[in-house]
Design a protein around this motif. Structure first.
Motif, short mmCIF file in Angstrom:
data_model
loop_
_atom_site.label_atom_id
_atom_site.label_comp_id
_atom_site.label_asym_id
_atom_site.label_seq_id
_atom_site.Cartn_x
_atom_site.Cartn_y
_atom_site.Cartn_z
N GLY A 116 0.68 -1.24 0.01
CA GLY A 116 -0.02 0.01 -0.18
C GLY A 116 0.89 1.36 0.09
N ALA A 117 0.26 2.32 0.02
CA ALA A 117 0.81 3.51 -0.25
C ALA A 117 1.71 4.10 1.11
CB ALA A 117 -0.03 4.83 -0.62
N LYS B 242 -0.30 1.96 8.17
CA LYS B 242 -0.04 0.58 8.57
C LYS B 242 0.91 0.43 9.91
CE LYS B 242 -2.19 -0.32 4.98
NZ LYS B 242 -2.07 -1.26 3.87
N GLY C 287 4.87 -2.17 -2.19
CA GLY C 287 4.18 -1.02 -2.39
C GLY C 287 4.95 0.22 -1.95
N GLY C 288 4.25 1.33 -2.00
CA GLY C 288 4.83 2.60 -1.85
C GLY C 288 5.73 2.80 -0.68
N LEU D 255 7.57 7.48 -3.26
CA LEU D 255 6.92 7.85 -2.04
C LEU D 255 7.62 7.79 -0.97
CD1 LEU D 255 3.33 6.28 -1.96
CD2 LEU D 255 3.83 8.79 -2.02
N GLY E 284 9.62 4.44 -7.95
CA GLY E 284 9.36 3.17 -7.96
C GLY E 284 7.72 2.92 -7.90
N PRO F 237 -1.23 -3.59 -1.54
CA PRO F 237 -0.86 -4.17 -2.99
C PRO F 237 0.65 -3.79 -3.00
CG PRO F 237 -2.01 -1.97 -3.30
CD PRO F 237 -2.20 -2.55 -1.60
N GLY G 65 2.24 -2.73 -5.76
CA GLY G 65 2.58 -1.29 -6.54
C GLY G 65 1.18 -0.62 -6.93
N VAL G 66 1.47 0.23 -7.89
CA VAL G 66 0.11 0.88 -8.26
C VAL G 66 -0.65 -0.20 -9.48
CG1 VAL G 66 -0.67 3.15 -9.17
CG2 VAL G 66 1.49 3.11 -8.12
N GLU H 180 -3.70 -0.42 -9.89
CA GLU H 180 -4.67 0.00 -10.66
C GLU H 180 -4.14 0.32 -12.25
OE1 GLU H 180 -3.65 1.66 -7.87
OE2 GLU H 180 -5.10 2.02 -6.47
N ASP I 105 -6.33 -2.39 -0.04
CA ASP I 105 -6.58 -2.42 -1.37
C ASP I 105 -6.33 -3.90 -2.19
OD1 ASP I 105 -7.91 -0.28 -2.19
OD2 ASP I 105 -6.15 0.62 -2.96
P1 AMP Z 1 -3.82 0.93 0.76
O1 AMP Z 1 -5.09 1.35 0.79
O2 AMP Z 1 -3.01 1.28 2.10
O3 AMP Z 1 -3.79 -0.70 0.56
O4 AMP Z 1 -2.87 1.36 -0.33
C1 AMP Z 1 -3.28 1.17 -1.63
C2 AMP Z 1 -2.80 2.43 -2.59
O5 AMP Z 1 -1.35 2.44 -2.56
C3 AMP Z 1 -3.06 2.00 -4.13
O6 AMP Z 1 -4.12 2.90 -4.74
C4 AMP Z 1 -2.02 1.82 -4.78
O7 AMP Z 1 -1.90 2.61 -6.12
C5 AMP Z 1 -1.04 2.84 -3.89
N1 AMP Z 1 0.35 2.33 -4.38
C6 AMP Z 1 0.98 1.17 -4.05
N2 AMP Z 1 2.43 1.14 -4.42
C7 AMP Z 1 2.73 2.31 -4.79
C8 AMP Z 1 3.70 2.94 -5.16
N3 AMP Z 1 4.84 2.24 -5.21
N4 AMP Z 1 3.75 4.39 -5.19
C9 AMP Z 1 2.79 4.95 -4.98
N5 AMP Z 1 1.39 4.21 -4.65
C10 AMP Z 1 1.25 3.04 -4.71
#
Ligand code: AMP
Length: 400
Positions: free
Chosen positions: A200-201, A206, A224-225, A242, A297, A323, A325-326, A328, A359
């Motif tokens: 996640g972001a 978290k 993830g981010g 991020l 990244g 997740p 990565g992004v 979506e 997500d």
């Molecule tokens: P969460 O709701 O905490 O599970 O975060 C999910 C969000 O994190 C999603 O909308 C993803 O697009 C975003 N996300 C995941 N990896 C990255 C990344 N490397 N950079 C930016 N956003 C991310």
């Protein structure tokens, strides 16, 4: 649901907070379908069902004259579809605990279903108002809570109302029971090794989950981010990925704690980096600690996928939140997809896997793998808080 429902009026808190299109057609009825086993069971046992739920945030979206936009937020929109799913007519009360709700509840016969108006049409709901909750309780003989997704809120219909029923007159519904049983499989004496995959972001969303997981998992996979705050905390160059500067110390502490406790903490060795936050940006693969200036990244890279996959396949219990990565954007969905496949494969080998609280649920569903993991939570924020070890008010109230 160990209650005798015969000839009883049962007040059932469900989560019918479903999305609609502009013409009030339901665009995703998962939440309604999830409540059907509980409703059908009560009807089959000879009880009658009084359903209550919130829908949207009507008090945050008032009409210009300050009144509630009833047309937009009425639960009456649900009636036709719910009637179809149940195969019988569903009555509707124009209020939640007022004259109409009281009259229709009083007249309800075994086998019949009544849906009350949106519990959030008054601020008493979110305030957990006792008098409002007592009026709800007075409509019925028994209370069943099947709204796990709302269990982290101490609202009138999810928490306060339960205090007017003793233990012999209230119960969790099947959906909620299942969520708790499955989360507890990970939290209480899981089969080891246990891996938590957290993505996640943001780290800040978290923190509690990460702190709790460090204390009892064997492997902690961070993607993830949020991973880039950890990479930077170890001195890596992360370009414009991020980062939460105010969480660098926390990240260092967590890395240290993992070392001391012998937890296998895995960060992505490499990343798919992009020169813009866009699906059609230029991309390349590089080490996560050597991301060039101006690049970010947006997904885990192939080496990270391999390491994470191996760790997942070596685990007997797996918890996944967030997740990699992004996802979506198609260009950055590969890492999340590979991890979803690995979780599905580990499950096939006999591991227990729970996907919940973020997500990652959307990702697993979107990738068609929801049926291949042991349990997909409907709980969102409630599941996250449960996994963090918090006592959810909606659960606590049922035990008192
Ligand atoms: P969460 O709701 O905490 O599970 O975060 C999910 C969000 O994190 C999603 O909308 C993803 O697009 C975003 N996300 C995941 N990896 C990255 C990344 N490397 N950079 C930016 N956003 C991310």
């Amino acid at each position: 649901m160990n209650l005798q429902f015969k000839d009883k009026k049962v007040l059932v808190r469900v989560d019918f907070n479903v999305p609609f299109d502009a013409d009030f057609n339901i665009t995703d009825d998962t939440r309604i379908r999830s409540a059907l086993p509980t409703i059908k069971h009560i009807l089959k046992e000879g009880g009658s069902v009084i359903l209550m739920s919130h829908l949207g945030r009507p008090l945050k979206k008032l009409l210009p004259d300050g009144s509630i936009d009833v047309q937009k937020h009425t639960l009456e929109h649900i009636v036709p579809h719910l009637s179809d799913l149940l195969g019988q007519p569903v009555q509707f009360a124009q209020d939640t605990v007022g004259d109409d709700a009281q009259a229709k509840s009083a007249a309800l016969k075994p086998g019949q279903v009544l849906l009350l108006e949106n519990t959030r049409f008054t601020k008493k709901e979110e305030a957990g108002d006792a008098k409002f909750a007592k009026k709800m309780a007075d409509l019925a003989d028994l209370y069943v809570n099947d709204a796990f997704g709302s269990a982290h809120r101490a609202h009138a219909s999810t928490t306060t109302v339960a205090q007017y029923f003793d233990k012999d007159h209230k119960s969790f519904g099947f959906l909620m029971e299942n969520e708790i049983i499955n989360a507890d499989k990970v939290l209480n004496n899981p089969t080891r090794p246990l891996a938590a995959i957290v993505g996640g972001a943001k780290v800040s969303d978290k923190i509690l989950l990460l702190e709790r997981m460090i204390d009892f998992v064997d492997t902690l996979i961070i993607g993830g981010g949020m991973a880039y705050t950890f990479v930077k905390a170890q001195g890596g160059e992360i370009g414009k990925s991020l980062v939460e500067e105010d969480k660098l110390d926390l990240a260092r502490d967590l890395i240290e704690k993992a070392k001391n406790k012998g937890v296998n903490l895995l960060l992505p060795i490499d990343s798919i980096v992009a020169d813009a936050f866009a699906g059609d940006a230029n991309t390349k693969v590089c080490s996560s600690n050597a991301i060039p200036e101006g690049w970010m990244g947006l997904d885990i890279g192939p080496k990270a996928v391999d390491t994470f996959k191996n760790a997942v396949m070596d685990s007997r219990s797996i918890l996944w939140n967030g997740p990699m990565g992004v996802f979506e954007m198609e260009a950055f969905a590969g890492g999340t997809k590979s991890i979803a496949e690995a979780v599905a494969a580990a499950t096939e080998q006999g591991a227990f896997s729970l996907v919940g609280g973020g997500d990652s649920v959307a990702a697993v569903t979107q990738m068609g793998l929801a049926g291949k993991v042991s349990f997909v939570s409907t709980g969102g924020g409630a599941m996250l808080e449960y996994l963090e070890g918090k006592e959810l008010p909606g659960i606590k109230a049922m035990k008192e």
